[in-house]
Design an enzyme around this catalytic site. Structure first.
Site, PDB file in Angstrom:
ATOM      1  CG  HIS A 116       5.767 -14.966 -28.509  1.00 30.28           C
ATOM      2  ND1 HIS A 116       7.061 -14.954 -28.990  1.00 30.28           N
ATOM      3  CD2 HIS A 116       5.693 -14.002 -27.571  1.00 30.28           C
ATOM      4  CE1 HIS A 116       7.731 -14.006 -28.349  1.00 30.28           C
ATOM      5  NE2 HIS A 116       6.930 -13.416 -27.481  1.00 30.28           N
ATOM      6  CB  SER A 140       2.845 -10.313 -23.854  1.00 35.63           C
ATOM      7  OG  SER A 140       3.668 -10.551 -22.797  1.00 35.63           O
ATOM      8  CG  MET A 175       7.831   0.889 -25.670  1.00 30.19           C
ATOM      9  SD  MET A 175       7.678   2.274 -24.519  1.00 30.19           S
ATOM     10  CE  MET A 175       6.825   1.499 -23.139  1.00 30.19           C
ATOM     11  CB  ALA A 176       8.437  -4.630 -23.052  1.00 31.41           C
ATOM     12  CE  LYS A 224       3.860  10.050 -15.629  1.00 31.53           C
ATOM     13  NZ  LYS A 224       4.823  11.103 -15.941  1.00 31.53           N
ATOM     14  CD  GLN A 307      21.383   7.478 -34.096  1.00 33.66           C
ATOM     15  OE1 GLN A 307      20.821   8.325 -33.390  1.00 33.66           O
ATOM     16  NE2 GLN A 307      22.383   7.796 -34.909  1.00 33.66           N
TER      17      GLN A 307
HETATM   18  P1  NAI Z   1      14.511  -1.862 -25.068  1.00 38.56           P
HETATM   19  O1  NAI Z   1      14.295  -1.408 -23.659  1.00 38.56           O
HETATM   20  O2  NAI Z   1      15.796  -2.517 -25.388  1.00 38.56           O
HETATM   21  O3  NAI Z   1      14.335  -0.631 -26.033  1.00 38.56           O
HETATM   22  C1  NAI Z   1      13.163   0.156 -26.048  1.00 38.56           C
HETATM   23  C2  NAI Z   1      13.282   1.194 -27.131  1.00 38.56           C
HETATM   24  O4  NAI Z   1      14.222   2.189 -26.741  1.00 38.56           O
HETATM   25  C3  NAI Z   1      13.792   0.639 -28.452  1.00 38.56           C
HETATM   26  O5  NAI Z   1      13.119   1.238 -29.519  1.00 38.56           O
HETATM   27  C4  NAI Z   1      15.263   1.029 -28.453  1.00 38.56           C
HETATM   28  O6  NAI Z   1      15.758   1.166 -29.760  1.00 38.56           O
HETATM   29  C5  NAI Z   1      15.197   2.378 -27.749  1.00 38.56           C
HETATM   30  N1  NAI Z   1      16.467   2.738 -27.126  1.00 38.56           N
HETATM   31  C6  NAI Z   1      17.171   2.014 -26.231  1.00 38.56           C
HETATM   32  N2  NAI Z   1      18.278   2.676 -25.871  1.00 38.56           N
HETATM   33  C7  NAI Z   1      18.279   3.850 -26.546  1.00 38.56           C
HETATM   34  C8  NAI Z   1      19.152   4.967 -26.591  1.00 38.56           C
HETATM   35  N3  NAI Z   1      20.268   5.017 -25.896  1.00 38.56           N
HETATM   36  N4  NAI Z   1      18.816   6.004 -27.378  1.00 38.56           N
HETATM   37  C9  NAI Z   1      17.688   5.964 -28.127  1.00 38.56           C
HETATM   38  N5  NAI Z   1      16.813   4.932 -28.118  1.00 38.56           N
HETATM   39  C10 NAI Z   1      17.108   3.894 -27.336  1.00 38.56           C
HETATM   40  O7  NAI Z   1      13.321  -2.827 -25.533  1.00 38.56           O
HETATM   41  P2  NAI Z   1      12.365  -3.728 -24.646  1.00 38.56           P
HETATM   42  O8  NAI Z   1      11.331  -2.881 -24.011  1.00 38.56           O
HETATM   43  O9  NAI Z   1      13.199  -4.576 -23.787  1.00 38.56           O
HETATM   44  O10 NAI Z   1      11.670  -4.653 -25.762  1.00 38.56           O
HETATM   45  C11 NAI Z   1      12.455  -5.594 -26.477  1.00 38.56           C
HETATM   46  C12 NAI Z   1      11.640  -6.322 -27.499  1.00 38.56           C
HETATM   47  O11 NAI Z   1      10.707  -7.180 -26.888  1.00 38.56           O
HETATM   48  C13 NAI Z   1      10.813  -5.468 -28.458  1.00 38.56           C
HETATM   49  O12 NAI Z   1      11.190  -5.835 -29.763  1.00 38.56           O
HETATM   50  C14 NAI Z   1       9.365  -5.877 -28.207  1.00 38.56           C
HETATM   51  O13 NAI Z   1       8.543  -5.847 -29.351  1.00 38.56           O
HETATM   52  C15 NAI Z   1       9.562  -7.282 -27.720  1.00 38.56           C
HETATM   53  N6  NAI Z   1       8.442  -7.776 -26.937  1.00 38.56           N
HETATM   54  C16 NAI Z   1       7.598  -8.679 -27.519  1.00 38.56           C
HETATM   55  C17 NAI Z   1       6.550  -9.223 -26.798  1.00 38.56           C
HETATM   56  C18 NAI Z   1       5.625 -10.202 -27.438  1.00 38.56           C
HETATM   57  O14 NAI Z   1       4.804 -10.785 -26.729  1.00 38.56           O
HETATM   58  N7  NAI Z   1       5.653 -10.400 -28.720  1.00 38.56           N
HETATM   59  C19 NAI Z   1       6.328  -8.874 -25.392  1.00 38.56           C
HETATM   60  C20 NAI Z   1       7.239  -7.867 -24.898  1.00 38.56           C
HETATM   61  C21 NAI Z   1       8.272  -7.371 -25.649  1.00 38.56           C
END
Ligand code: NAI
Length: 349
Positions: A116, A140, A175-176, A224, A307
């Site tokens: 991971h 994942s 994003m996930a 999607k 941001q």
């Molecule tokens: P999230 O839903 O918190 O955010 C998704 C994106 O939307 C981000 O770029 C965030 O900055 C942007 N965002 C959120 N609110 C915003 C707003 N008000 N205005 C503008 N942009 C906004 O993120 P999510 O989907 O929960 O993912 C969290 C983390 O989990 C990520 O770092 C991802 O890489 C990690 N992840 C890692 C996995 C792995 O196996 N390594 C698997 C799944 C996720």
């Protein structure tokens, strides 16, 4: 409670070192996890340390991996992570992708057989810090229902993108492909907080607000997000000759087994397409344009993608990173792990 990024990183490093990672690897993992917490991505920060520590103890992470890097074409390469910690393999593979893209205009580097790797914007940002565009996707474990399905097939398969602006500004999107990452459910569990009913389903495939009743996650935007998860799985699994779909290894089923995961880094050198300075200026212009869009009712300001995390990073930089006290207590204790994860049903209540 609040803690500085440096202190958090030090605590994580010390714990992982004690768990069996060498100094170097512990340093990199600590850097990736502290990065996540510092940007408010708590689902992929220090909350993961005990799980990694237990996996190391049970043998499911190779603490002495023999990394191999093989160029397969002018712009393509494979990095074999030998099932060491994924963070180290992903970081080193991105370093190689940066070198290739600087010279050839683009790079596609696959990382095979890795663990991971955490919040994957860390790696996309490595490229952007070198004035390149970075894109990273990874597999994942299967915990997401396909659109119209009643059992999980794909993982939360994240996508991260980063482009450089001027004066060190980075436009980062991460994003996930699920409405929320699994780690957000773990975060809600650790805080005993309800989740919105749009994130996940219970054993009957019905929306649930209880993080302890979650049996599968929902893809973002129905078919999607489901399609994006498929794309990520093809690029970071099928393409690299790795297990794919519901054959991808489980995070918790057997902590003594290697995970054999895949990740793909795509790096584009803007200099091969346009004037670099103009490109970077226009990335910054885009960020400013978005901030000046008239906000909808109920919103103060439109933020550019990522941001929210930039703002949190600034605030945490001033006042310290907010982490839950149980995690701090674990990090400052003598405990390496408490056998909390092995053979655990991720969806168990
Ligand atoms: P999230 O839903 O918190 O955010 C998704 C994106 O939307 C981000 O770029 C965030 O900055 C942007 N965002 C959120 N609110 C915003 C707003 N008000 N205005 C503008 N942009 C906004 O993120 P999510 O989907 O929960 O993912 C969290 C983390 O989990 C990520 O770092 C991802 O890489 C990690 N992840 C890692 C996995 C792995 O196996 N390594 C698997 C799944 C996720």
């Amino acid at each position: 409670m609040r803690i500085t990024k440096d202190k958090l990183k030090k605590l994580i490093k010390t714990k992982l070192n004690k768990a069996g990672l060498n100094e170097d690897h512990a340093e990199t993992v600590a850097d990736v996890l502290a990065f996540a917490d510092a940007r408010g991505i708590h689902s992929h920060g220090a909350v993961r340390v005990e799980y990694y520590a237990e996996r190391i103890a049970k043998g499911g992470i190779n603490t002495n991996p023999d990394f191999k890097f093989e160029k397969t074409g002018p712009c393509t390469a494979i990095f074999d992570g030998d099932n060491g910690v994924g963070h180290v393999a992903a970081k080193l593979a991105m370093d190689e992708a940066v070198t290739i893209a600087k010279e050839n205009g683009a790079a596609i580097v696959g990382v095979r057989r890795m663990g991971h790797s955490g919040a994957i914007s860390y790696y996309a940002r490595q490229a952007a810090k070198k004035n390149l565009i970075g894109l990273s996707v990874c597999q994942s474990d299967p915990m997401v229902v396909p659109f119209g399905g009643a059992e999980p097939y794909y993982g939360t398969n994240p996508i991260a993108f980063c482009a450089p602006g001027i004066n060190g500004e980075l436009l980062t999107f991460d994003m996930a492909t699920t409405v929320q990452a699994w780690g957000k459910i773990l975060d809600a569990r650790s805080k005993n907080k309800e989740i919105p009913d749009s994130w996940a389903v219970n054993e009957n495939g019905e929306p649930t607000t209880d993080p302890f009743h979650v049996k599968a996650l929902l893809p973002v935007a129905g078919p999607k997000g489901y399609g994006l998860a498929m794309m990520v799985d093809v690029l970071s699994g099928v393409l690299l000759g790795l297990p794919f779909g519901n054959k991808v290894s489980s995070m918790y089923r057997d902590l003594s087994e290697y995970r054999n995961l895949g990740q793909l880094h795509i790096v584009i050198n803007p200099e091969f397409f346009t004037n670099l300075t103009e490109f970077m200026q226009n990335i910054t212009n885009t960020m400013r344009d978005l901030n000046h869009i008239k906000p909808a009712t109920g919103f103060k300001q439109v933020l550019y993608p990522g941001q929210d995390a930039d703002i949190r990073e600034q605030e945490y930089g001033k006042n310290g990173i907010e982490i839950v006290s149980e995690i701090y207590e674990y990090l400052t204790s003598d405990i390496v792990h408490r056998n909390a994860y092995d053979h655990k049903d991720a969806f168990a209540e």
